[in-house]
Design a protein around this motif. Structure first.
Motif, PDB file in Angstrom:
ATOM      1  N   SER A   1     -12.102 -18.597  39.989  1.00 23.95           N
ATOM      2  CA  SER A   1     -12.642 -17.314  39.527  1.00 23.95           C
ATOM      3  C   SER A   1     -13.452 -17.500  38.246  1.00 23.95           C
ATOM      4  O   SER A   1     -14.526 -16.904  38.083  1.00 23.95           O
ATOM      5  CB  SER A   1     -11.507 -16.317  39.283  1.00 23.95           C
ATOM      6  N   TYR A   2     -12.938 -18.342  37.352  1.00 27.78           N
ATOM      7  CA  TYR A   2     -13.623 -18.606  36.083  1.00 27.78           C
ATOM      8  C   TYR A   2     -14.959 -19.308  36.326  1.00 27.78           C
ATOM      9  O   TYR A   2     -15.975 -18.960  35.711  1.00 27.78           O
ATOM     10  CB  TYR A   2     -12.724 -19.459  35.193  1.00 27.78           C
TER      11      TYR A   2
ATOM     12  N   GLU B   1      -6.622 -20.914  41.486  1.00 25.89           N
ATOM     13  CA  GLU B   1      -7.216 -19.607  41.770  1.00 25.89           C
ATOM     14  C   GLU B   1      -7.939 -19.074  40.534  1.00 25.89           C
ATOM     15  O   GLU B   1      -9.073 -18.599  40.623  1.00 25.89           O
ATOM     16  CB  GLU B   1      -6.140 -18.621  42.231  1.00 25.89           C
ATOM     17  N   GLN B   2      -7.283 -19.168  39.356  1.00 22.47           N
ATOM     18  CA  GLN B   2      -7.927 -18.674  38.131  1.00 22.47           C
ATOM     19  C   GLN B   2      -9.119 -19.551  37.766  1.00 22.47           C
ATOM     20  O   GLN B   2     -10.136 -19.060  37.274  1.00 22.47           O
ATOM     21  CB  GLN B   2      -6.923 -18.637  36.976  1.00 22.47           C
ATOM     22  N   ASP B   3      -9.028 -20.869  38.014  1.00 21.46           N
ATOM     23  CA  ASP B   3     -10.134 -21.770  37.702  1.00 21.46           C
ATOM     24  C   ASP B   3     -11.364 -21.447  38.547  1.00 21.46           C
ATOM     25  O   ASP B   3     -12.495 -21.428  38.040  1.00 21.46           O
ATOM     26  CB  ASP B   3      -9.724 -23.223  37.947  1.00 21.46           C
TER      27      ASP B   3
ATOM     28  N   LYS C   1     -16.797 -19.132  39.020  1.00 26.14           N
ATOM     29  CA  LYS C   1     -17.712 -18.182  39.655  1.00 26.14           C
ATOM     30  C   LYS C   1     -18.282 -17.189  38.644  1.00 26.14           C
ATOM     31  O   LYS C   1     -19.464 -16.821  38.719  1.00 26.14           O
ATOM     32  CB  LYS C   1     -16.990 -17.442  40.783  1.00 26.14           C
ATOM     33  N   SER C   2     -17.455 -16.784  37.688  1.00 29.91           N
ATOM     34  CA  SER C   2     -17.921 -15.798  36.706  1.00 29.91           C
ATOM     35  C   SER C   2     -18.748 -16.431  35.592  1.00 29.91           C
ATOM     36  O   SER C   2     -19.547 -15.752  34.943  1.00 29.91           O
ATOM     37  CB  SER C   2     -16.729 -15.050  36.099  1.00 29.91           C
TER      38      SER C   2
END
Length: 366
Positions: free
Chosen positions: A121-122, A117-119, A124-125
């Motif tokens: 998001s990272y 999930e954090q990957d 995408k940002s």
């Protein structure tokens, strides 16, 4: 908890299920962890790794963009091949490790289950205009062992000549499957992304071969430890640089100081000088004297009782028939070559440093 497309088949096969990264996953089958481990070293083991994150990255400049966040050579990776990489912090630590494949216009990436999930998001940002497609409708299977190639190529004949780290697409019963020649055990084998609605049929087709057995997460962990492979959150984390983790091989010369595309990724100013300036700690491997396993978190001490490091992964090696550990140890204590010990409940257990992998890898390189 989430379940993979193969959940019911695991239950039918007698699996003991546990929570792992938010999923109900098979930790072992009736064979038991020890026999499952040895089965993979001698035959072919089938693993459900569908909890991992699968992502496709698309844009005209996706590879250039990836080099802004990965400390590895993305641009020169040949089409149809994959590479190991990692996300790094501004301080040089690691937030996850991953595999990515060059599919021509697209990049296919597999990230760890606990970090996906954090990957995502990272990504995408960080990647701006890149189209990031999170794959939710595919299972991921791994078949590993000295008999894996022969078994797998009976279903996919063209996979018989694939070399280590190759990543190709094939047709199986009218559906597209994505196959990489890689794995997490040190053995030859494949990882296969297959549509969820075909995953059970594909697994059953492989299990129909006498040499193939289901293998759980328990044996997967002891196999990767013997192979000297890092487990995120244990051997590598945000407090460990790639150099401290003995992953210097993963940063190609083109990205190092003096290279054509040196630096430019998070933490480069911390990581790259460590190639010449020794870091304060380093991941190393030890054989443990005696039979009692030494577990993660055990302190490594010198003969004066001073703490010099900590065990990051440890357990009994079924192949070597003795305990082994990976540990993060001060480079000062490593350079003076003084005896080191594992401190277990007040006892000093002698350690013998050895090169990793503990068990020789058998990747097929052609």
């Amino acid at each position: 908890m989430k379940r993979t497309a193969l959940y019911d088949q695991h239950l039918d096969s007698g699996a003991r299920m546990v929570e792992f990264a938010g999923y109900e996953m098979p930790v072992q089958y009736p064979l038991g962890v020890m026999k499952e481990h040895l089965w993979v070293r001698e035959n072919a083991g089938l693993f459900d790794v569908s909890h991992m994150g699968q992502v496709i990255l698309k844009s005209e400049n996706v590879k250039t963009a990836l080099e802004q966040i990965l400390p590895v050579d993305v641009l020169d990776l040949p089409v149809g091949m994959q590479r190991y990489g990692m996300f790094t912090t501004a301080e040089g630590g690691i937030t996850d490790d991953l595999m990515f494949a060059n599919w021509g216009d697209d990049v296919f990436m597999v990230v760890n289950a606990a970090c996906k999930e954090q990957d995502i998001s990272y990504l995408k940002s960080s990647l701006g205009e890149c189209d990031i497609e999170v794959i939710e409708d595919r299972a991921l299977l791994a078949i590993q062992g000295p008999k894996a190639r022969d078994a797998f190529s009976r279903l996919i004949p063209d996979a018989a000549t694939m070399i280590f780290m190759q990543s190709l697409k094939f047709d199986w019963q009218g559906v597209e499957i994505w196959v990489s020649c890689s794995g997490y055990t040190g053995e030859d084998g494949y990882e296969v992304s297959v549509p969820n609605d075909k995953a059970n049929d594909f697994a059953k087709a492989l299990l129909a071969f006498e040499e193939v057995e289901w293998i759980g997460l328990g044996a997967r962990d002891s196999l990767r430890l013997e192979a000297g492979l890092c487990l995120y959150g244990h051997d590598i984390d945000t407090n460990t640089t790639p150099i401290e983790a003995s992953l210097t091989w993963a940063i190609q010369k083109v990205r190092r100081l003096g290279g054509e595309r040196a630096g430019g990724f998070p933490g480069a100013d911390v990581i790259l000088p460590q190639f010449t300036d020794k870091p304060k700690k380093k991941r190393v491997g030890y054989l443990v004297e005696g039979r009692a396993p030494v577990r993660e978190g055990v302190e490594i001490i010198d003969s004066e009782g001073e703490v010099q490091g900590v065990v990051t992964s440890g357990g009994f090696s079924p192949t070597l028939s003795q305990p082994i550990v990976m540990a993060s140890v001060s480079t000062e204590s490593l350079s003076n070559e003084k005896p080191l010990f594992a401190s277990v409940r007040g006892k000093r257990i002698p350690l013998k440093q050895v090169p990793m992998p503990f068990v020789p890898s058998r990747y097929f390189r052609g």
